[in-house]
Structure formats: structure tokens, C-alpha cells
Enzyme design. Structure first.
Site, PDB file in Angstrom:
ATOM      1  N   VAL A  59     -11.892  15.549  11.582  1.00 14.41           N
ATOM      2  CA  VAL A  59     -13.298  15.820  11.871  1.00 14.41           C
ATOM      3  C   VAL A  59     -13.875  14.731  12.784  1.00 14.41           C
ATOM      4  O   VAL A  59     -13.457  13.573  12.730  1.00 14.41           O
ATOM      5  CB  VAL A  59     -14.115  15.928  10.549  1.00 14.41           C
ATOM      6  CG1 VAL A  59     -14.175  14.598   9.823  1.00 14.41           C
ATOM      7  CG2 VAL A  59     -15.497  16.474  10.775  1.00 14.41           C
ATOM      8  N   CYS A  60     -14.809  15.143  13.651  1.00 13.76           N
ATOM      9  CA  CYS A  60     -15.615  14.208  14.451  1.00 13.76           C
ATOM     10  C   CYS A  60     -17.044  14.759  14.416  1.00 13.76           C
ATOM     11  O   CYS A  60     -17.409  15.444  13.473  1.00 13.76           O
ATOM     12  CB  CYS A  60     -15.073  14.057  15.871  1.00 13.76           C
ATOM     13  SG  CYS A  60     -15.195  15.540  16.889  1.00 13.76           S
ATOM     14  N   ARG A  61     -17.868  14.462  15.409  1.00 15.83           N
ATOM     15  CA  ARG A  61     -19.242  14.957  15.373  1.00 15.83           C
ATOM     16  C   ARG A  61     -19.306  16.464  15.608  1.00 15.83           C
ATOM     17  O   ARG A  61     -19.955  17.193  14.867  1.00 15.83           O
ATOM     18  CB  ARG A  61     -20.123  14.223  16.387  1.00 15.83           C
ATOM     19  CG  ARG A  61     -21.576  14.694  16.332  1.00 15.83           C
ATOM     20  CD  ARG A  61     -22.487  13.915  17.255  1.00 15.83           C
ATOM     21  NE  ARG A  61     -21.962  13.931  18.610  1.00 15.83           N
ATOM     22  CZ  ARG A  61     -22.006  12.884  19.424  1.00 15.83           C
ATOM     23  NH1 ARG A  61     -22.545  11.752  19.048  1.00 15.83           N
ATOM     24  NH2 ARG A  61     -21.501  12.970  20.641  1.00 15.83           N
TER      25      ARG A  61
END
Length: 108
Positions: A59-61
Site C-alpha cells: 500500500v501507498c497513498r
């Protein structure tokens, strides 16, 4: 380019192994409790710190950096799945987050 495995935040298993590849300030502002934090640029050197899981959900932004990390991990023989929409989708779905600052968790 090969297709990158994707999962929505609602498709993550309750016991998912989650790797958060955002920068330190983003992590401090708000993250998934139990996730492992390794910024994207550090992932190749820190493979020994990856969470135990098969697959690892990345996951990232919003999904761009995590897609790159997912592609790298899969090409390295580590099963990984990109979390579609990233932490923005996680927050929008009302899923729980924690912060490193004690302030109300948020996604920056």
C-alpha cells in the site's frame, strides 16, 4: 509490461500481511495498524524486513508507488498484491488507522 495483481481494500483478508511503502511523514500521519513500513526506495535493500505473508499486500497513498513495489517484489520471486487506491481508499472506506504522532490519523 506484465499485469500487476490488484486487490481492493475490501478484498484484503483480516490477517493480511501489509507493506506500506510511503515516506516517513506519511506513515506518521496515519497507517494501518500492524503494517510494516519500508519506504519504496529502501525496499530492495530491506527484503529481510518484509512482513511474513503469502501474498504481501502493498500500500501507498493512492496506488502508484505500491504498484512499482509490487512489480519489483513479484519479479524477485515474492508474491505481492497492490492495494488498489491505497491509503486514500482505505480511509474513504472508514477502515481503522493509527498515527505515530498521537494525533487523529489521516492520509497525507
Amino acid at each position: 509490461m506484465t499485469s500487476i495483481p490488484q486487490a481492493s481494500v475490501d478484498q484484503l483478508p483480516a490477517d493480511a500481511a501489509i507493506l506500506d511503502v510511503r515516506e516517513d511523514d506519511e506513515w506518521q500521519a496515519g497507517h494501518i495498524d500492524g503494517a510494516v513500513h519500508i519506504p519504496l526506495t529502501d525496499v530492495p535493500q530491506r527484503l529481510s524486513e518484509l512482513p511474513e505473508g503469502d501474498p504481501i499486500y502493498v500500500v501507498c497513498r493512492s496506488g502508484g508507488r505500491s504498484a512499482r513495489a509490487t512489480e519489483f517484489l513479484n519479479s524477485s520471486g515474492i508474491e505481492a498484491v497492490n492495494v488498489d487506491g491505497g491509503m486514500r481508499a482505505w480511509e474513504a472506506s472508514g477502515k481503522p488507522m493509527t498515527s505515530g504522532s498521537g494525533a487523529k490519523p489521516t492520509v497525507i
